[in-house]
Design an enzyme around this catalytic site. Structure first.
Site, PDB file in Angstrom:
ATOM      1  N   THR A  15       0.824  -1.210   0.000  1.00  0.00           N
ATOM      2  CA  THR A  15       0.000   0.000   0.000  1.00  0.00           C
ATOM      3  C   THR A  15       0.855   1.254   0.000  1.00  0.00           C
ATOM      4  O   THR A  15       0.438   2.290  -0.514  1.00  0.00           O
ATOM      5  CB  THR A  15      -0.941  -0.025   1.230  1.00  0.00           C
ATOM      6  OG1 THR A  15      -1.777  -1.173   1.096  1.00  0.00           O
ATOM      7  CG2 THR A  15      -1.807   1.208   1.320  1.00  0.00           C
ATOM      8  N   TYR A  28      -8.308   0.187  -3.766  1.00  0.00           N
ATOM      9  CA  TYR A  28      -7.077   0.655  -4.396  1.00  0.00           C
ATOM     10  C   TYR A  28      -6.245  -0.552  -4.824  1.00  0.00           C
ATOM     11  O   TYR A  28      -6.568  -1.691  -4.477  1.00  0.00           O
ATOM     12  CB  TYR A  28      -6.267   1.530  -3.423  1.00  0.00           C
ATOM     13  CG  TYR A  28      -5.722   0.758  -2.238  1.00  0.00           C
ATOM     14  CD1 TYR A  28      -6.511   0.525  -1.114  1.00  0.00           C
ATOM     15  CD2 TYR A  28      -4.433   0.233  -2.261  1.00  0.00           C
ATOM     16  CE1 TYR A  28      -6.023  -0.203  -0.047  1.00  0.00           C
ATOM     17  CE2 TYR A  28      -3.944  -0.495  -1.195  1.00  0.00           C
ATOM     18  CZ  TYR A  28      -4.742  -0.707  -0.091  1.00  0.00           C
ATOM     19  OH  TYR A  28      -4.271  -1.442   0.950  1.00  0.00           O
ATOM     20  N   SER A  61       1.461  -7.666  -0.755  1.00  0.00           N
ATOM     21  CA  SER A  61       2.321  -8.578   0.022  1.00  0.00           C
ATOM     22  C   SER A  61       1.657  -9.909   0.362  1.00  0.00           C
ATOM     23  O   SER A  61       2.308 -10.805   0.892  1.00  0.00           O
ATOM     24  CB  SER A  61       2.844  -7.902   1.291  1.00  0.00           C
ATOM     25  OG  SER A  61       1.881  -7.869   2.304  1.00  0.00           O
ATOM     26  N   THR A  94       1.769  -4.224   4.251  1.00  0.00           N
ATOM     27  CA  THR A  94       1.693  -4.467   5.701  1.00  0.00           C
ATOM     28  C   THR A  94       1.168  -5.866   6.057  1.00  0.00           C
ATOM     29  O   THR A  94       1.363  -6.326   7.178  1.00  0.00           O
ATOM     30  CB  THR A  94       0.788  -3.414   6.387  1.00  0.00           C
ATOM     31  OG1 THR A  94      -0.538  -3.536   5.872  1.00  0.00           O
ATOM     32  CG2 THR A  94       1.309  -2.006   6.181  1.00  0.00           C
ATOM     33  N   ASP A  95       0.516  -6.535   5.081  1.00  0.00           N
ATOM     34  CA  ASP A  95      -0.152  -7.788   5.451  1.00  0.00           C
ATOM     35  C   ASP A  95       0.814  -8.897   5.876  1.00  0.00           C
ATOM     36  O   ASP A  95       0.510  -9.666   6.800  1.00  0.00           O
ATOM     37  CB  ASP A  95      -1.019  -8.286   4.283  1.00  0.00           C
ATOM     38  CG  ASP A  95      -2.286  -7.453   4.122  1.00  0.00           C
ATOM     39  OD1 ASP A  95      -2.555  -6.600   4.993  1.00  0.00           O
ATOM     40  OD2 ASP A  95      -3.006  -7.657   3.126  1.00  0.00           O
ATOM     41  N   LYS A 167       0.826  -7.252  12.976  1.00  0.00           N
ATOM     42  CA  LYS A 167      -0.291  -6.437  12.486  1.00  0.00           C
ATOM     43  C   LYS A 167      -1.521  -6.841  13.288  1.00  0.00           C
ATOM     44  O   LYS A 167      -1.895  -8.015  13.307  1.00  0.00           O
ATOM     45  CB  LYS A 167      -0.516  -6.677  10.987  1.00  0.00           C
ATOM     46  CG  LYS A 167      -1.588  -5.760  10.409  1.00  0.00           C
ATOM     47  CD  LYS A 167      -1.662  -5.838   8.890  1.00  0.00           C
ATOM     48  CE  LYS A 167      -2.705  -4.836   8.390  1.00  0.00           C
ATOM     49  NZ  LYS A 167      -2.788  -4.772   6.920  1.00  0.00           N
ATOM     50  N   GLU A 283       4.907 -27.853  28.230  1.00  0.00           N
ATOM     51  CA  GLU A 283       4.129 -28.642  29.195  1.00  0.00           C
ATOM     52  C   GLU A 283       4.866 -29.958  29.435  1.00  0.00           C
ATOM     53  O   GLU A 283       5.605 -30.410  28.552  1.00  0.00           O
ATOM     54  CB  GLU A 283       2.760 -28.992  28.603  1.00  0.00           C
ATOM     55  CG  GLU A 283       1.825 -27.816  28.507  1.00  0.00           C
ATOM     56  CD  GLU A 283       0.520 -28.196  27.839  1.00  0.00           C
ATOM     57  OE1 GLU A 283       0.469 -29.258  27.179  1.00  0.00           O
ATOM     58  OE2 GLU A 283      -0.428 -27.419  27.986  1.00  0.00           O
TER      59      GLU A 283
HETATM   60  C1  SIN Z   1      -0.226  -5.412   1.161  1.00  0.00           C
HETATM   61  O1  SIN Z   1       0.085  -6.017   2.181  1.00  0.00           O
HETATM   62  O2  SIN Z   1       0.478  -5.415   0.140  1.00  0.00           O
HETATM   63  C2  SIN Z   1      -1.533  -4.695   1.086  1.00  0.00           C
HETATM   64  C3  SIN Z   1      -1.927  -4.091   2.380  1.00  0.00           C
HETATM   65  C4  SIN Z   1      -0.987  -3.043   2.901  1.00  0.00           C
HETATM   66  O3  SIN Z   1       0.115  -2.821   2.440  1.00  0.00           O
HETATM   67  O4  SIN Z   1      -1.433  -2.372   3.871  1.00  0.00           O
END
Ligand code: SIN
Length: 327
Positions: A15, A28, A61, A94-95, A167, A283
């Site tokens: 993103t 997007y 990602s 971010t994923d 995340k 355990e």
């Molecule tokens: C991605 O992970 O490429 C899409 C979502 C993001 O970057 O927030």
């Protein structure tokens, strides 16, 4: 005269390089802006660093995986060995950012800063967070004290260690947190404050790189899980299983018996937790069952560590447990 640090940008998409075509649209496309255009975009920020970029990929990602990881690792290794390079920034969706960050944390030397950065809003959105995150990442990557902390993640005004970062939200710009340690530093485009000193003294990476990571399944636990749920997800080529177990890595008795059988057949079996802040301790029965406890690693990071151990020929459950205990 003060020489500006030279920071190498390895761009992978996400993103932070996404485009919506409208400042207010919800939909997007991630991974649209190329690194040269991105460097032009950040050129006006007045950042006190000399930036050069390499396009490793330009993807969402969700599509990140072994072949791009391999290119990324090779490019990062080359940059870190280059005397002219002071630090590396990886732009990333971010994923799956936490998996890439942890994989590189375990395989790259810690002699110079390596910072992974993303954004939650596309580049043409109102309130695009990518520019500030990027400016913050440049500040961290230019800071000599960032070395010796492994791979770092900058999101918002916070710096996280790769081991801790996860995340936790799918909306808004405060989407990341650290566990069990929260952020290890605070950054703005004009300041940087560390909480504590660097902890990695040696430069050697924890594991050798292998481009052929073995197959490890993550199996999600739930109420009513039976042995079939386990066996359906294990193939002849599967070398290990990470259970995202209920509570502290727990599972129904039938699932436990199935996993214990797999472990006695030679599969590595790790008990992790599906809880947001799960810690799974060893355990007494784990020894008999051949199970390994993930400690504070979530299932996706436990999978990365397990893949690296298997790729490096580490298969003894007691040795594997000691690697988890050290993280
Ligand atoms: C991605 O992970 O490429 C899409 C979502 C993001 O970057 O927030």
């Amino acid at each position: 005269m003060l020489v500006a640090p030279h920071i190498r940008i390895l761009a992978t998409g996400g993103t932070i390089a996404g485009i919506a075509g409208s400042a207010i649209a919800h939909e997007y496309r991630a991974g649209e802006i190329g690194i040269e255009d991105y460097l032009e975009k950040v050129g006006g920020l007045g950042l006190a660093a000399e930036l050069s970029g390499t396009q490793i990929a330009n993807i969402d990602s969700a599509d990140m995986g072994p072949s791009i990881w391999n290119s990324l690792y090779l490019a990062a290794t080359e940059a870190l060995a280059d005397d002219a390079c002071d630090g590396v920034i990886i732009t990333h969706g971010t994923d799956t950012l936490e998996e890439t960050a942890f994989l590189l944390d375990l395989t790259l030397p810690s002699n110079k800063p390596v910072v992974v950065v993303g954004a939650m809003r596309p580049a043409d959105a109102v309130g695009y967070d990518g520019l500030r995150n990027f400016a913050n990442a440049v500040g961290v990557a230019s800071n000599a004290d960032a070395a010796g902390r492994g791979v770092l993640v900058v999101m918002g005004d916070r710096v996280f260690a790769a081991r801790d970062v996860r995340k936790v939200r799918t909306r808004g710009t405060e989407a990341f947190r650290g566990f069990p340690r929260e952020s290890i530093g605070l950054v703005t485009p004009s300041s940087l404050e560390w909480f504590g000193s660097a902890w990695r003294s040696g430069e050697a990476p924890a594991f050798a790189w292998h481009d052929d990571l073995p197959e490890v399944a993550i199996i999600y636990g739930f109420a009513g899980m039976d042995a079939d749920c386990i066996m359906r997800q294990v193939r002849d080529t599967t070398r290990g299983v990470v259970l995202a177990g209920v509570g502290e890595g727990n599972m129904a008795s039938a699932a436990r018996s199935a996993l214990a059988r797999l472990a006695s057949d030679g599969l590595a079996v790790v008990r992790a937790s599906r809880a947001d802040e799960g810690v799974v301790d060893r355990e007494p029965e784990d020894m008999a069952n051949g199970f390994i406890a993930s400690r504070a690693l979530n299932p996706q990071k436990a999978r990365i560590l397990l893949q690296l151990m298997l790729a490096n020929g580490i298969t003894d459950p007691a040795r594997m447990q000691s690697e988890f205990d050290r993280r």
